[in-house]
Design an enzyme around this catalytic site. Structure first.
Site, PDB file in Angstrom:
ATOM      1  N   ARG A 162       0.844  -1.186   0.000  1.00 32.68           N
ATOM      2  CA  ARG A 162       0.000   0.000   0.000  1.00 32.68           C
ATOM      3  C   ARG A 162       0.888   1.248   0.000  1.00 32.68           C
ATOM      4  O   ARG A 162       2.027   1.213   0.465  1.00 32.68           O
ATOM      5  CB  ARG A 162      -0.902   0.022   1.235  1.00 32.68           C
ATOM      6  CG  ARG A 162      -1.816  -1.195   1.359  1.00 32.68           C
ATOM      7  CD  ARG A 162      -2.565  -1.166   2.694  1.00 32.68           C
ATOM      8  NE  ARG A 162      -3.462  -2.303   2.837  1.00 32.68           N
ATOM      9  CZ  ARG A 162      -3.148  -3.459   3.430  1.00 32.68           C
ATOM     10  NH1 ARG A 162      -1.916  -3.623   3.929  1.00 32.68           N
ATOM     11  NH2 ARG A 162      -4.026  -4.431   3.529  1.00 32.68           N
ATOM     12  N   LYS A 186      -1.789  -2.877   8.052  1.00 33.85           N
ATOM     13  CA  LYS A 186      -2.956  -2.510   8.844  1.00 33.85           C
ATOM     14  C   LYS A 186      -2.943  -3.272  10.166  1.00 33.85           C
ATOM     15  O   LYS A 186      -2.545  -4.430  10.224  1.00 33.85           O
ATOM     16  CB  LYS A 186      -4.234  -2.831   8.076  1.00 33.85           C
ATOM     17  CG  LYS A 186      -4.489  -1.900   6.889  1.00 33.85           C
ATOM     18  CD  LYS A 186      -5.830  -2.185   6.257  1.00 33.85           C
ATOM     19  CE  LYS A 186      -6.139  -1.194   5.148  1.00 33.85           C
ATOM     20  NZ  LYS A 186      -7.463  -1.450   4.524  1.00 33.85           N
ATOM     21  N   HIS A 257      -3.084   2.367  -5.541  1.00 29.59           N
ATOM     22  CA  HIS A 257      -3.851   1.157  -5.261  1.00 29.59           C
ATOM     23  C   HIS A 257      -4.093   0.371  -6.545  1.00 29.59           C
ATOM     24  O   HIS A 257      -4.189  -0.859  -6.518  1.00 29.59           O
ATOM     25  CB  HIS A 257      -5.183   1.504  -4.589  1.00 29.59           C
ATOM     26  CG  HIS A 257      -5.609   0.482  -3.583  1.00 29.59           C
ATOM     27  ND1 HIS A 257      -4.890   0.210  -2.441  1.00 29.59           N
ATOM     28  CD2 HIS A 257      -6.680  -0.351  -3.548  1.00 29.59           C
ATOM     29  CE1 HIS A 257      -5.494  -0.740  -1.744  1.00 29.59           C
ATOM     30  NE2 HIS A 257      -6.579  -1.102  -2.404  1.00 29.59           N
ATOM     31  N   ARG A 260      -1.164  -1.746  -7.035  1.00 27.32           N
ATOM     32  CA  ARG A 260      -1.285  -2.892  -6.125  1.00 27.32           C
ATOM     33  C   ARG A 260      -2.209  -3.948  -6.729  1.00 27.32           C
ATOM     34  O   ARG A 260      -1.896  -5.139  -6.728  1.00 27.32           O
ATOM     35  CB  ARG A 260      -1.822  -2.387  -4.781  1.00 27.32           C
ATOM     36  CG  ARG A 260      -2.122  -3.452  -3.734  1.00 27.32           C
ATOM     37  CD  ARG A 260      -2.457  -2.713  -2.439  1.00 27.32           C
ATOM     38  NE  ARG A 260      -3.164  -3.529  -1.467  1.00 27.32           N
ATOM     39  CZ  ARG A 260      -2.577  -4.326  -0.574  1.00 27.32           C
ATOM     40  NH1 ARG A 260      -1.270  -4.435  -0.569  1.00 27.32           N
ATOM     41  NH2 ARG A 260      -3.293  -5.015   0.309  1.00 27.32           N
ATOM     42  N   HIS A 283      -3.512  -9.223   3.435  1.00 26.40           N
ATOM     43  CA  HIS A 283      -4.945  -9.291   3.710  1.00 26.40           C
ATOM     44  C   HIS A 283      -5.199 -10.181   4.924  1.00 26.40           C
ATOM     45  O   HIS A 283      -4.653 -11.281   5.021  1.00 26.40           O
ATOM     46  CB  HIS A 283      -5.704  -9.873   2.507  1.00 26.40           C
ATOM     47  CG  HIS A 283      -5.824  -8.922   1.365  1.00 26.40           C
ATOM     48  ND1 HIS A 283      -6.071  -9.331   0.076  1.00 26.40           N
ATOM     49  CD2 HIS A 283      -5.739  -7.566   1.312  1.00 26.40           C
ATOM     50  CE1 HIS A 283      -6.129  -8.278  -0.717  1.00 26.40           C
ATOM     51  NE2 HIS A 283      -5.926  -7.205   0.007  1.00 26.40           N
ATOM     52  N   TYR A 292      -9.383 -10.969  -6.797  1.00 26.61           N
ATOM     53  CA  TYR A 292      -8.427 -11.041  -7.906  1.00 26.61           C
ATOM     54  C   TYR A 292      -8.668 -12.255  -8.788  1.00 26.61           C
ATOM     55  O   TYR A 292      -8.288 -12.252  -9.956  1.00 26.61           O
ATOM     56  CB  TYR A 292      -6.995 -11.022  -7.357  1.00 26.61           C
ATOM     57  CG  TYR A 292      -6.698  -9.718  -6.678  1.00 26.61           C
ATOM     58  CD1 TYR A 292      -6.558  -8.549  -7.415  1.00 26.61           C
ATOM     59  CD2 TYR A 292      -6.639  -9.634  -5.295  1.00 26.61           C
ATOM     60  CE1 TYR A 292      -6.344  -7.340  -6.791  1.00 26.61           C
ATOM     61  CE2 TYR A 292      -6.422  -8.427  -4.658  1.00 26.61           C
ATOM     62  CZ  TYR A 292      -6.275  -7.286  -5.419  1.00 26.61           C
ATOM     63  OH  TYR A 292      -6.073  -6.077  -4.796  1.00 26.61           O
TER      64      TYR A 292
END
Length: 311
Positions: A162, A186, A257, A260, A283, A292
């Site tokens: 990110r 995150k 993004h 990404r 994730h 994806y």
């Protein structure tokens, strides 16, 4: 907070304001969320509590399922999208769950709140030749900013990290002998992400000839610097990407993004398994990564429709 939210918060009845302050402290101190995420949750709860107060509620135990539903319904009548409604519902459930755990309410009324699932739109991705054109757009630059821009583009596409993770990198987060990045994602979860030879070449040029020219007293350990020697701002990194994408023939208008998304799609199309891509992207849930698979299927269908004689 969004404009006007501070005034709404200031006008809340004291018991509601106190509960909100406790919830905000919980998000900051215990859940260790980013400032942006906390701001979003708090803004949504401010508007929920304002709705409660307008319905005559002055205590958190006045918050019931009917109030939650009417708040979401009010948003829909004002044109809120399914995604926004789903986000508001998530914020409400987070708040009511905290109220119950904190002993401020006897029940978690948000448990029974149902909201529409947000439509998952397929992200725009670059074709491999477009991605190559984007990341190579800064190749050959010799001025410090150009050398830095080359690292921005190469690392975003090579690693799929990110933009916030990119600008948060320190020099010591780059293991050049193994070509690995130590990334803080995150929830402050750390992971190692590989990058390739072209990105390593860009990093070498930047650290050798670019960063020393921009570094100053306020640079600290930051890997990427702005022209004034401070840590590179995410907004400037986005501008770098948008400029490079705009110069690539036929490329969709994407930002960091989008790079990404493109990296994940190309890795998956190259034969990587879904769990490896999940680990690469950081994730928490495999369900997030599964989008994806839809991207690659759609790309396959488009190629089939264009190339097969009986399509």
């Amino acid at each position: 907070m969004v404009a006007g939210t501070a005034d709404v918060r200031a006008a809340l009845p004291a018991p509601l304001a106190e509960a909100l302050a406790g919830y905000e402290e919980h998000l900051l101190a215990q859940r260790d969320l980013s400032a942006h995420t906390v701001r979003g949750y708090v803004t949504d709860v401010v508007m929920l509590l304002d709705h409660l107060a307008r319905r005559g509620g002055g205590q958190v135990h006045d918050l019931d399922l009917a109030t939650l539903r009417s708040w979401l319904a009010q948003g829909r009548t004002r044109g809120h999208s399914r995604a926004t409604t789903a986000r508001h519902a998530a914020a409400a459930r987070s708040f009511t769950g905290w109220l119950r755990r904190s002993g401020l309410t006897p029940d978690d009324v948000g448990q029974r709140l149902v909201s529409p699932k947000a439509h998952r739109t397929l992200p725009d991705v670059l074709a491999p030749d477009q991605a190559r054109a984007v990341v190579e757009s800064a190749a050959g630059a010799e001025e410090p900013a150009g050398l830095r821009d080359a690292v921005v583009l190469e690392l975003l596409y090579a690693s799929g990290i990110r933009v916030s993770e990119l600008v948060g990198l320190d020099v010591d987060d780059v293991d050049r002998s193994r070509r690995l990045l130590r990334v803080l994602g995150k929830g402050r979860k750390e992971r190692s992400v590989p990058y390739g030879v072209p990105a390593e070449q860009a990093i070498d040029a930047w650290l050798t000839r670019g960063r020393p020219a921009l570094a100053g007293p306020d640079s600290g350990p930051a890997l990427l610097l702005g022209v004034r020697g401070h840590r590179l701002d995410a907004r400037e990194a986005r501008r770098v990407v948008h400029r490079a994408v705009a110069a690539a023939p036929g490329a969709p208008d994407i930002g960091p993004h989008g790079l990404r998304h493109s990296a994940a799609t190309h890795v998956l199309e190259g034969g990587a398994d879904l769990r490896s891509v999940q680990e690469l992207l950081g994730h928490a849930s495999l369900a997030t990564t599964q989008i994806y698979t839809h991207v690659t299927v759609e790309r396959l269908r488009a190629v089939h429709a264009q190339a097969h004689p009986r399509a």
